[in-house]
Motif scaffolding. Structure first.
Motif, mmCIF file in Angstrom:
data_model
loop_
_atom_site.group_PDB
_atom_site.id
_atom_site.type_symbol
_atom_site.label_atom_id
_atom_site.label_comp_id
_atom_site.label_asym_id
_atom_site.label_seq_id
_atom_site.Cartn_x
_atom_site.Cartn_y
_atom_site.Cartn_z
ATOM 1 N N GLU A 180 53.752 36.591 38.948
ATOM 2 C CA GLU A 180 53.833 37.995 39.204
ATOM 3 C C GLU A 180 53.495 39.014 38.428
ATOM 4 N N VAL A 181 52.788 39.942 38.578
ATOM 5 C CA VAL A 181 52.671 41.198 37.716
ATOM 6 C C VAL A 181 52.788 42.445 38.364
ATOM 7 N N ASP A 182 53.087 43.476 37.457
ATOM 8 C CA ASP A 182 53.433 44.724 37.988
ATOM 9 C C ASP A 182 52.135 45.261 38.711
ATOM 10 N N GLU A 183 52.319 46.463 39.519
ATOM 11 C CA GLU A 183 51.382 47.233 39.987
ATOM 12 C C GLU A 183 50.161 47.717 38.942
ATOM 13 N N GLU A 184 50.926 48.228 38.050
ATOM 14 C CA GLU A 184 49.924 48.659 37.146
ATOM 15 C C GLU A 184 48.916 47.653 36.391
ATOM 16 N N GLU A 185 49.171 46.568 36.346
ATOM 17 C CA GLU A 185 48.497 45.480 35.604
ATOM 18 C C GLU A 185 47.642 44.557 36.958
ATOM 19 N N TYR A 186 48.368 44.714 38.088
ATOM 20 C CA TYR A 186 47.622 43.945 39.110
ATOM 21 C C TYR A 186 46.267 44.300 39.396
ATOM 22 N N TYR A 187 45.755 45.492 39.311
ATOM 23 C CA TYR A 187 44.594 46.139 39.582
ATOM 24 C C TYR A 187 43.557 46.230 38.216
ATOM 25 N N LEU A 188 44.061 45.594 37.096
ATOM 26 C CA LEU A 188 43.286 45.574 35.714
ATOM 27 C C LEU A 188 42.141 44.664 35.874
ATOM 28 N N PRO A 189 40.969 45.013 35.101
ATOM 29 C CA PRO A 189 39.928 44.022 35.246
ATOM 30 C C PRO A 189 40.287 42.693 34.843
ATOM 31 N N THR A 190 41.150 42.478 33.705
ATOM 32 C CA THR A 190 41.507 41.085 33.316
ATOM 33 C C THR A 190 42.403 40.251 34.418
ATOM 34 N N THR A 191 43.175 41.217 35.002
ATOM 35 C CA THR A 191 44.025 40.364 36.064
ATOM 36 C C THR A 191 42.866 39.933 37.133
ATOM 37 N N ARG A 192 41.835 40.909 37.620
ATOM 38 C CA ARG A 192 41.007 40.529 38.538
ATOM 39 C C ARG A 192 40.399 39.288 38.112
ATOM 40 N N LEU A 193 39.762 39.135 36.936
ATOM 41 C CA LEU A 193 39.183 38.108 36.298
ATOM 42 C C LEU A 193 39.983 36.830 36.493
ATOM 43 N N ASP A 194 41.217 36.705 36.286
ATOM 44 C CA ASP A 194 42.345 35.507 36.364
ATOM 45 C C ASP A 194 42.443 35.148 37.900
ATOM 46 N N VAL A 195 42.439 36.061 38.678
ATOM 47 C CA VAL A 195 42.503 35.782 40.074
ATOM 48 C C VAL A 195 41.158 35.028 40.576
ATOM 49 N N VAL A 196 39.923 35.479 40.319
ATOM 50 C CA VAL A 196 38.616 35.000 40.489
ATOM 51 C C VAL A 196 38.690 33.798 40.025
ATOM 52 N N THR A 197 38.926 33.572 38.723
ATOM 53 C CA THR A 197 39.003 32.017 38.008
ATOM 54 C C THR A 197 39.685 31.147 38.837
ATOM 55 N N ALA A 198 41.098 31.443 39.212
ATOM 56 C CA ALA A 198 41.936 30.471 40.075
ATOM 57 C C ALA A 198 41.196 30.187 41.158
ATOM 58 N N VAL A 199 40.405 31.143 41.976
ATOM 59 C CA VAL A 199 40.159 31.041 43.351
ATOM 60 C C VAL A 199 38.617 29.909 43.021
ATOM 61 N N VAL A 200 37.893 30.376 42.193
ATOM 62 C CA VAL A 200 36.607 29.613 41.779
ATOM 63 C C VAL A 200 37.043 28.112 41.477
ATOM 64 N N GLU A 201 38.026 27.991 40.595
ATOM 65 C CA GLU A 201 38.536 26.426 40.261
ATOM 66 C C GLU A 201 39.025 25.536 41.483
ATOM 67 N N THR A 202 39.949 26.572 42.310
ATOM 68 C CA THR A 202 40.304 25.654 43.202
ATOM 69 C C THR A 202 39.191 25.274 44.373
ATOM 70 N N LEU A 203 38.225 26.232 44.611
ATOM 71 C CA LEU A 203 37.034 25.925 45.556
ATOM 72 C C LEU A 203 36.333 24.838 44.901
ATOM 73 N N ARG A 204 36.070 24.732 43.596
ATOM 74 C CA ARG A 204 35.286 23.719 43.015
ATOM 75 C C ARG A 204 35.995 22.239 43.136
ATOM 76 N N ALA A 205 37.248 22.363 42.858
ATOM 77 C CA ALA A 205 37.941 21.161 43.092
ATOM 78 C C ALA A 205 37.930 20.624 44.336
#
Length: 220
Positions: free
Chosen positions: A177-202
């Motif tokens: 979990e991350v707080d709201e301030e961090e939730y929307y930041l670019p690095t957090t968005r990249l972390d989320v997309v990375t997790a999604v891509v890795e899951t879909l690829r697997a």
């Protein structure tokens, strides 16, 4: 007589350690065949906004973004300050969000492979991923990063295959979990997309369809 194993490796007297330029050339050729083809340049409108984002950041911090995830933390700081500016001048979102979103989207495209749709108004733009079924509007993500609220009609949220949504939701729920301030930041968005891509690829690899790719037409 003693035997120095190094002699065979250096001089080539031992066949197992000999150097064969032909074999090396073949190995290099095979590696080139396996390497993904270079991505085409982004559309002109995307490239212009990326350049604007890089100018904004360099002017403010005297440090340059390099187009990779390594410097996204610098973009995070720029977004934090853009939030303050937007509270005083809400109209600044219209200038800053397209530049930040185009830059973030291009970093993701270079990292994972994808295709831009960048015609018409910014709310219609999309980044379509090539190696997994995933699409969204990075400019919508940037607007949410600055306003820290959902932006209806900007398609910041990920479009997924309905059959894969439950697995993705479970994967994201398992992330720290991350707080709201961090939730929307670019690095957090990249972390989320990375997790999604890795899951879909697997998932695709496990199903034996890891070589399937998608184009813009598949999302229509």
């Amino acid at each position: 007589m003693s035997h120095d194993p190094k002699n065979g490796m250096i001089n080539g007297s031992n066949g197992a350690g000999s150097y064969d330029a032909h074999d090396e050339a073949e190995a290099e050729a095979e590696a080139e065949e396996r390497a993904p083809a270079p991505l085409p340049a982004p559309p002109e409108r995307v490239a212009e906004l990326c350049a604007a984002c890089m100018r904004f950041v360099a002017s403010k911090y005297k440090v340059s973004l390099d187009g990779t995830p390594d410097t996204l933390s610098l973009l995070d700081q720029y977004v934090r300050e853009a939030r303050e500016a937007a509270r005083e001048r809400p109209e600044s979102v219209e200038l800053v969000a397209p530049a930040v979103g185009a830059y973030l989207g291009e970093v993701m495209r270079q990292e994972f492979g994808g295709e831009w749709w960048a015609e018409g108004d910014h709310d219609a733009w999309r980044l379509y991923f090539t190696n997994v079924y995933l699409a969204f509007n990075p400019i919508g993500m940037a607007r949410e990063a600055i306003t820290m609220t959902e932006e209806p009609g900007w398609h910041a949220h990920m479009a997924l295959d309905p059959g894969e949504r439950d697995e993705i939701e479970a994967r994201l729920a398992a992330m720290p979990e991350v707080d709201e301030e961090e939730y929307y930041l670019p690095t957090t968005r990249l972390d989320v997309v990375t997790a999604v891509v890795e899951t879909l690829r697997a998932r695709a690899e496990a199903a034996g369809i890891g070589d399937v790719t998608f184009s813009k037409e598949d999302y229509e």
